[in-house]
Design a protein around this motif. Structure first.
Motif, short mmCIF file in Angstrom:
data_model
loop_
_atom_site.label_atom_id
_atom_site.label_comp_id
_atom_site.label_asym_id
_atom_site.label_seq_id
_atom_site.Cartn_x
_atom_site.Cartn_y
_atom_site.Cartn_z
N TYR A 156 26.59 -31.37 30.83
CA TYR A 156 25.40 -30.65 31.36
C TYR A 156 24.40 -30.35 30.11
CZ TYR A 156 26.41 -30.55 36.30
OH TYR A 156 26.63 -30.89 37.48
N ALA A 157 25.39 -29.64 28.99
CA ALA A 157 24.55 -29.19 27.93
C ALA A 157 24.23 -30.28 27.12
CB ALA A 157 25.80 -28.40 26.91
N THR A 158 25.31 -31.59 27.06
CA THR A 158 24.77 -32.56 26.30
C THR A 158 23.48 -33.28 26.69
OG1 THR A 158 27.02 -32.93 25.82
CG2 THR A 158 25.58 -34.88 25.40
N ALA A 183 26.74 -25.55 35.14
CA ALA A 183 28.21 -26.03 35.20
C ALA A 183 29.13 -24.70 35.65
CB ALA A 183 28.64 -26.51 33.86
N GLN A 184 28.56 -23.32 35.05
CA GLN A 184 29.48 -22.46 35.41
C GLN A 184 29.35 -22.28 36.85
OE1 GLN A 184 30.86 -19.71 32.35
NE2 GLN A 184 31.98 -21.51 32.40
N MET A 185 28.26 -22.30 37.22
CA MET A 185 27.70 -21.83 38.93
C MET A 185 28.41 -22.84 39.64
SD MET A 185 26.13 -18.93 38.95
CE MET A 185 25.93 -19.10 40.58
N GLU A 186 28.73 -23.92 39.35
CA GLU A 186 29.35 -24.92 40.10
C GLU A 186 30.84 -24.38 40.24
OE1 GLU A 186 28.87 -29.22 39.71
OE2 GLU A 186 26.63 -28.79 39.23
N ARG A 187 31.28 -23.61 39.05
CA ARG A 187 32.65 -23.15 39.18
C ARG A 187 32.88 -21.84 39.45
NH1 ARG A 187 34.19 -23.75 33.81
NH2 ARG A 187 36.51 -23.39 34.56
N THR A 225 26.78 -18.29 29.48
CA THR A 225 25.74 -19.30 28.82
C THR A 225 25.69 -19.00 27.27
OG1 THR A 225 23.60 -17.89 29.22
CG2 THR A 225 24.21 -19.19 31.07
N GLY A 226 26.62 -18.30 26.86
CA GLY A 226 26.54 -18.19 25.43
C GLY A 226 26.01 -16.80 25.16
N GLU A 227 24.63 -16.79 25.23
CA GLU A 227 24.01 -15.67 25.33
C GLU A 227 23.00 -16.00 26.64
OE1 GLU A 227 23.83 -12.66 23.83
OE2 GLU A 227 24.64 -13.12 21.87
N GLY A 228 22.72 -14.94 27.22
CA GLY A 228 21.86 -14.77 28.53
C GLY A 228 22.00 -13.86 29.40
#
Ligand code: PLP
Length: 375
Positions: free
Chosen positions: A19-21, A242-246, A188-191
């Protein structure tokens, strides 16, 4: 020396990378908000709230939310003395005064009776921080807020996955704020994110979040007020999607890690961990061990044992009122006492049973040694 065990580190799979890519390659022009919109929608659905605004940090979400409530010079905001500075800093930036009250010895969160005592005519908000994913007594805090006409805000930065009698942490106050810093359960790294069910507050914070430009404003580059710039980028939001899907997997694993510690440390006398009373499920962001004073275990001995074993262990938050920029308040006895006999344990998603066993063996050695000294 055995390999280092880190206390936190994000769980990143091919999905996040993909997703990030995609966001980096294609998330521009017409698609520049695509992942942000998706992330906000997924988070709203997870939490069961009406509105969400993704931000660059939880600190920013709190800052904008409190600015929208009109909190400013001369106002007071009540929060727990045991806390990360991020909850207090926006209060200070707005020119208001943070009022630190003591915590409960079992949940390590705000003591509602002391909150009520601390209310003055200047009190403009109560911030419920769900420390380490433990839950504040929301029923009582909300009742106190209602009785005095004071909004309750939830700093749920550490409480993704925590559920209070069927309601998710962050969804119960006038607004909630979350952090997606690299150490948190979802990253999300920072967020961060601002969430609310109040449509007017949402519109106000949305305008503030866009440098004061209202979304109905037809004039280009026309701010109607001085706002903030605390936005999340589309690339960060892609990782968040992606994290929300997981999300269930991420929370489930955190809970599993806490349970593993809890079961294996249950036999150590004088040790308590994050409580989970009836009706409450915690997201278990940070497994924490608090020793009884009688167990004769000092923080110094705990820290030393972890350093020797090459394990990261974090100290319990210092009371904010012990920091140099605030007035010292040792009368907040619980908040000043617990850090002297508590430690956060490593709990990143990919920790192995063997690594947890090493942490447990290190703790056991300290406690057994201490009780031997006591006899
Ligand atoms: C991590 C944290 C914050 C700050 O989050 P940022 O995203 O770093 O601004 C705020 N409050 C609490 C309780 C936290 O643990």
């Amino acid at each position: 020396m055995k390999p280092r065990i880190y206390y936190t580190k994000p769980s990143i799979t091919d999905l996040e990378v993909r997703y990030a890519t995609d966001a980096a390659a294609n998330g521009w022009g017409d698609r520049c908000y695509e992942y942000i919109n998706r992330f906000e929608a997924a988070f709203k659905a997870h939490l069961g709230v009406g509105y969400a605004i993704a931000t660059s940090s939880c600190t920013g979400a709190l800052h904008m939310g409190m600015a929208a409530l009109g909190i400013g010079p001369g106002d007071e905001v009540i929060l727990a003395d045991t806390n990360w500075i991020a909850t207090a800093a926006p209060i200070v930036h707005l020119g208001a005064t943070p009022v630190f009250v003591d915590i409960l010895p079992d949940t390590w969160c705000l003591d509602p009776a002391l909150v009520e005592q601390a209310i003055t005519s200047r009190t403009k908000a109560i911030i419920a921080v769900h420390l380490y994913g433990n839950l504040c007594d929301m029923d009582r805090l909300l009742a106190i807020g209602e009785a005095h006409g004071i909004p309750v805000i939830e700093d749920a930065a550490e409480a993704i996955g925590s559920i209070y009698h069927g309601k998710r942490a962050g969804s119960m106050g006038l607004f909630g704020a979350f952090s997606f810093h690299g150490t948190k359960t979802l990253t999300t790294g920072e967020g961060g994110i601002f969430v609310t069910n109040d449509p007017e507050l949402y519109e106000h914070v949305l305008t503030l979040s866009n440098h004061g430009r209202a979304r109905g404003q037809t004039k280009q580059f026309w701010p109607d007020m001085v706002g903030f710039k605390y936005k999340m980028s589309n690339i960060q939001a892609a990782i968040g999607c992606a994290q929300m899907e997981r999300i269930e997997e991420l929370i489930g694993r955190k809970r599993e890690i806490l349970c593993y510690y809890r079961e294996r440390l249950a036999s150590l006398s004088g040790v308590s961990m994050n409580p989970e009373p009836a009706g409450i499920a915690i997201g278990a962001w940070m497994p924490t061990v608090v020793s009884d004073t009688i167990a004769n275990v000092t923080l110094a001995s705990l820290k030393h044992a972890f350093v020797v074993a090459n394990i990261d262990a974090r100290v319990f938050f210092h009371p904010l009122s012990s920091l140099p920029m605030f007035e010292s308040q040792p009368s907040n006895e619980v908040a000043w006492d617990i850090p002297r006999r508590a430690i956060n344990l490593p709990s990143y998603h990919d920790i192995t049973d063997e690594e947890q066993d090493r942490v447990i063996a290190t703790l056991e050695a300290v406690f057994i040694h201490a009780s031997a000294r006591e006899e």
